[in-house]
Design a protein around this motif. Structure first.
Motif, PDB file in Angstrom:
ATOM      1  N   MET A   1      -9.170 -21.732   3.105  1.00  0.00           N
ATOM      2  CA  MET A   1      -8.712 -20.448   2.631  1.00  0.00           C
ATOM      3  C   MET A   1      -9.831 -19.428   2.844  1.00  0.00           C
ATOM      4  N   GLU A   2      -9.585 -18.483   3.721  1.00  0.00           N
ATOM      5  CA  GLU A   2     -10.610 -17.490   3.999  1.00  0.00           C
ATOM      6  C   GLU A   2     -10.505 -16.344   3.015  1.00  0.00           C
ATOM      7  N   ARG A   3     -11.653 -15.873   2.624  1.00  0.00           N
ATOM      8  CA  ARG A   3     -11.708 -14.755   1.690  1.00  0.00           C
ATOM      9  C   ARG A   3     -11.612 -13.464   2.496  1.00  0.00           C
ATOM     10  N   LYS A   4     -10.711 -12.569   2.103  1.00  0.00           N
ATOM     11  CA  LYS A   4     -10.556 -11.308   2.812  1.00  0.00           C
ATOM     12  C   LYS A   4     -10.855 -10.165   1.861  1.00  0.00           C
ATOM     13  N   GLU A   5     -11.575  -9.204   2.355  1.00  0.00           N
ATOM     14  CA  GLU A   5     -11.888  -8.026   1.559  1.00  0.00           C
ATOM     15  C   GLU A   5     -10.689  -7.084   1.584  1.00  0.00           C
ATOM     16  N   PRO A   6     -10.460  -6.349   0.496  1.00  0.00           N
ATOM     17  CA  PRO A   6      -9.333  -5.420   0.480  1.00  0.00           C
ATOM     18  C   PRO A   6      -9.580  -4.254   1.445  1.00  0.00           C
ATOM     19  N   VAL A   7      -8.527  -3.813   2.066  1.00  0.00           N
ATOM     20  CA  VAL A   7      -8.622  -2.681   2.987  1.00  0.00           C
ATOM     21  C   VAL A   7      -7.575  -1.650   2.605  1.00  0.00           C
ATOM     22  N   ILE A   8      -7.820  -0.431   3.007  1.00  0.00           N
ATOM     23  CA  ILE A   8      -6.880   0.653   2.729  1.00  0.00           C
ATOM     24  C   ILE A   8      -5.779   0.587   3.777  1.00  0.00           C
ATOM     25  N   ASP A   9      -4.559   0.682   3.314  1.00  0.00           N
ATOM     26  CA  ASP A   9      -3.411   0.630   4.200  1.00  0.00           C
ATOM     27  C   ASP A   9      -3.474   1.801   5.180  1.00  0.00           C
ATOM     28  N   SER A  10      -3.160   1.538   6.437  1.00  0.00           N
ATOM     29  CA  SER A  10      -3.232   2.593   7.453  1.00  0.00           C
ATOM     30  C   SER A  10      -2.180   3.672   7.223  1.00  0.00           C
ATOM     31  N   ARG A  11      -1.129   3.353   6.472  1.00  0.00           N
ATOM     32  CA  ARG A  11      -0.077   4.335   6.195  1.00  0.00           C
ATOM     33  C   ARG A  11      -0.386   5.179   4.967  1.00  0.00           C
ATOM     34  N   ALA A  12      -1.492   4.906   4.290  1.00  0.00           N
ATOM     35  CA  ALA A  12      -1.836   5.628   3.063  1.00  0.00           C
ATOM     36  C   ALA A  12      -2.234   7.063   3.395  1.00  0.00           C
TER      37      ALA A  12
END
Length: 133
Positions: A1-12
């Protein structure tokens, strides 16, 4: 299980792109809404009883030191219990999240370590000697 950092949605989009009101506009609208919801007092009606707000309570009635001490003694345990409960829940959740991350990290590292150790041991072994026995 890879840990992923949160990202801002491109549609935001920025809030200012969605809401075109200024704070002055918001205050004006709020004042108009409050004025429209207030009941009109007629001359033939008796006045409504005054609602005690924090502002009127502090200006009209002062608490004596004994009353303040009694009020504090009554409120402090309930507030303390609520704060402790909230802190306990927050700490439990944080610990559960940390434990899940540590378990995942350990499992990923152990899998790699085991594979590496097995390959090193296989290189050390003389398979010809073992096959001759």
């Amino acid at each position: 299980m890879e840990r992923k950092e949160p990202v801002i949605d491109s549609r935001a989009v920025d809030l200012t792109d969605r809401v075109k009101l200024t704070w002055r506009d918001v205050r004006t609208l709020a004042d108009e809404a409050a004025a429209s919801t207030q009941p009109q007092i007629r001359a033939d009606e008796p006045p409504a009883p005054e609602v005690l707000t924090a502002e009127t309570a502090t200006s009209s009635a002062r608490l004596t030191p004994d009353e303040r001490a009694a009020l504090a003694a009554q409120l402090a345990p309930a507030i303390e219990a609520a704060v402790k409960h909230a802190l306990r829940e927050t700490l439990d959740l944080a610990l559960q999240n940390a434990l899940a991350r540590v378990r995942g990290d350990v499992e990923r590292s152990v899998n790699g370590l085991v594979a590496e150790a097995v390959s090193q041991e296989l290189e050390r072994l003389d398979l010809d000697k073992i096959a001759r026995r």
